[in-house]
Design a protein around this motif. Structure first.
Motif, mmCIF file in Angstrom:
data_model
loop_
_atom_site.group_PDB
_atom_site.id
_atom_site.type_symbol
_atom_site.label_atom_id
_atom_site.label_comp_id
_atom_site.label_asym_id
_atom_site.label_seq_id
_atom_site.Cartn_x
_atom_site.Cartn_y
_atom_site.Cartn_z
ATOM 1 N N GLN A 66 0.832 -1.208 0.000
ATOM 2 C CA GLN A 66 0.000 0.000 0.000
ATOM 3 C C GLN A 66 0.865 1.256 0.000
ATOM 4 O OE1 GLN A 66 -2.576 -0.519 3.411
ATOM 5 N NE2 GLN A 66 -4.177 -1.490 2.192
ATOM 6 N N SER A 69 2.420 1.751 -3.419
ATOM 7 C CA SER A 69 1.430 2.294 -4.351
ATOM 8 C C SER A 69 1.213 3.783 -4.110
ATOM 9 C CB SER A 69 0.110 1.535 -4.194
ATOM 10 O OG SER A 69 -0.885 2.072 -5.032
ATOM 11 N N LYS A 70 1.160 4.191 -2.848
ATOM 12 C CA LYS A 70 0.939 5.605 -2.521
ATOM 13 C C LYS A 70 2.106 6.464 -2.983
ATOM 14 C CE LYS A 70 -0.364 8.626 1.304
ATOM 15 N NZ LYS A 70 -0.694 8.702 2.748
ATOM 16 N N SER A 72 4.185 5.735 -5.339
ATOM 17 C CA SER A 72 4.148 5.725 -6.800
ATOM 18 C C SER A 72 3.199 6.786 -7.326
ATOM 19 C CB SER A 72 3.723 4.341 -7.300
ATOM 20 O OG SER A 72 3.624 4.325 -8.708
ATOM 21 N N GLN A 73 2.027 6.896 -6.721
ATOM 22 C CA GLN A 73 1.034 7.870 -7.168
ATOM 23 C C GLN A 73 1.470 9.301 -6.894
ATOM 24 O OE1 GLN A 73 -2.642 6.738 -5.265
ATOM 25 N NE2 GLN A 73 -2.670 4.713 -6.223
ATOM 26 N N GLU A 74 2.117 9.526 -5.747
ATOM 27 C CA GLU A 74 2.456 10.890 -5.341
ATOM 28 C C GLU A 74 3.783 11.388 -5.903
ATOM 29 O OE1 GLU A 74 2.150 11.333 -1.127
ATOM 30 O OE2 GLU A 74 0.041 10.694 -1.070
ATOM 31 N N GLY A 76 6.049 9.079 -8.116
ATOM 32 C CA GLY A 76 6.419 8.409 -9.361
ATOM 33 C C GLY A 76 7.750 7.686 -9.340
ATOM 34 N N LYS A 77 8.468 7.759 -8.215
ATOM 35 C CA LYS A 77 9.780 7.113 -8.129
ATOM 36 C C LYS A 77 10.216 7.094 -6.677
ATOM 37 C CE LYS A 77 12.638 11.235 -8.236
ATOM 38 N NZ LYS A 77 13.937 11.819 -8.600
ATOM 39 N N LEU A 124 9.917 1.343 -8.311
ATOM 40 C CA LEU A 124 10.081 2.786 -8.125
ATOM 41 C C LEU A 124 11.547 3.185 -8.122
ATOM 42 C CD1 LEU A 124 7.373 3.473 -5.393
ATOM 43 C CD2 LEU A 124 7.302 4.111 -7.800
#
Length: 238
Positions: A66, A69-70, A72-74, A76-77, A124
């Motif tokens: 989780q 994923s967070k 990654s969304q905020e 990107g790396k 990431l």
């Protein structure tokens, strides 16, 4: 994507190594995410230094995924992953009397926790220009440390020592897999640091020195080493 992002696990105490690592990474111009099992504690620490606080249980694969994923969304790396979370220092224990449930829990945190983190955050890290992974280990997991090594430690710490030995082995195996990629991964034994009041009188060095040793591995140049075990930038035999 131009910001440098670092994630530090196991940041739950103001005197702790993880908190000092986070502060030093901030001075190196990273946006730092600090994490721990108890969100309320990490929120307090994050406010002190202007870091980002996240709840994370490294023994829970869902929690790890989780957070990946967070981020990654905020962002990107991820540029730097510091696997600092660790526990189960069994001072005074003996291998024959070890509680096997304690052993399993220690392995789940000190070894498998780092393993989960690397697997989850690898995609990431691949998106970073200079990705670094640092596994915070211990001289107790080495053969070569003259004071805390496996056969030298005054108090044996069998469970803790073996989990850190395994963590060093994991570092080598991941370094082998990452050959040819941009990712560099190393273990760092920060030494006996004064993370608890009064330990200075037992010879513990300032927390800042131990943290500096870890941050060195996070800031390695592209031609720096990978798959090694270090303290203060020097290899430790293990």
């Amino acid at each position: 994507m131009n910001k440098k992002i670092a994630l530090v696990t196991g940041v739950s105490r103001e005197m702790g190594l993880g908190f000092e690592i986070a502060k030093q990474l901030q001075k190196a111009n990273f946006d730092v995410i600090i994490s721990a099992r108890k969100l309320e504690k990490v929120l307090e620490l994050a406010k002190e230094i202007g870091a980002i606080a996240e709840q994370l249980d490294i023994t829970d694969e869902q929690s790890v995924n989780q957070l990946a994923s967070k981020i990654s969304q905020e962002f990107g790396k991820l540029d730097v992953l510091i696997n600092n979370a660790g526990a189960f220092f069994d001072q005074g224990a003996e291998p024959l009397s070890a509680n096997m449930e304690f052993v399993k829990n220690a392995l789940d945190t000190n070894l498998l926790g780092a393993w989960r983190m690397i697997k989850a955050f690898h995609p990431l890290l691949e998106k970073s220009d200079h990705p670094r992974i640092v596994n915070v280990s211990s001289g107790a997991g080495s053969f070569g440390d003259p004071v805390f090594g496996l056969s030298n430690h005054f108090s044996k710490v069998p469970v803790y020592g073996i989990t850190k030995l395994a963590l060093n082995g994991l570092t080598v195996k991941f370094a082998k897999q990452f050959e040819g990629s941009k990712i560099k991964i190393n273990s760092v034994g920060p030494g006996f640091t004064a993370t608890y009041p009064g330990t200075e009188q037992w010879g513990a060095r300032p927390v800042g020195e131990g943290a500096k040793s870890v941050v060195w591995a996070a800031l390695l140049p592209d031609d720096g080493p990978s798959g090694g075990f270090f303290r203060d930038g020097k290899r430790i035999d293990w």
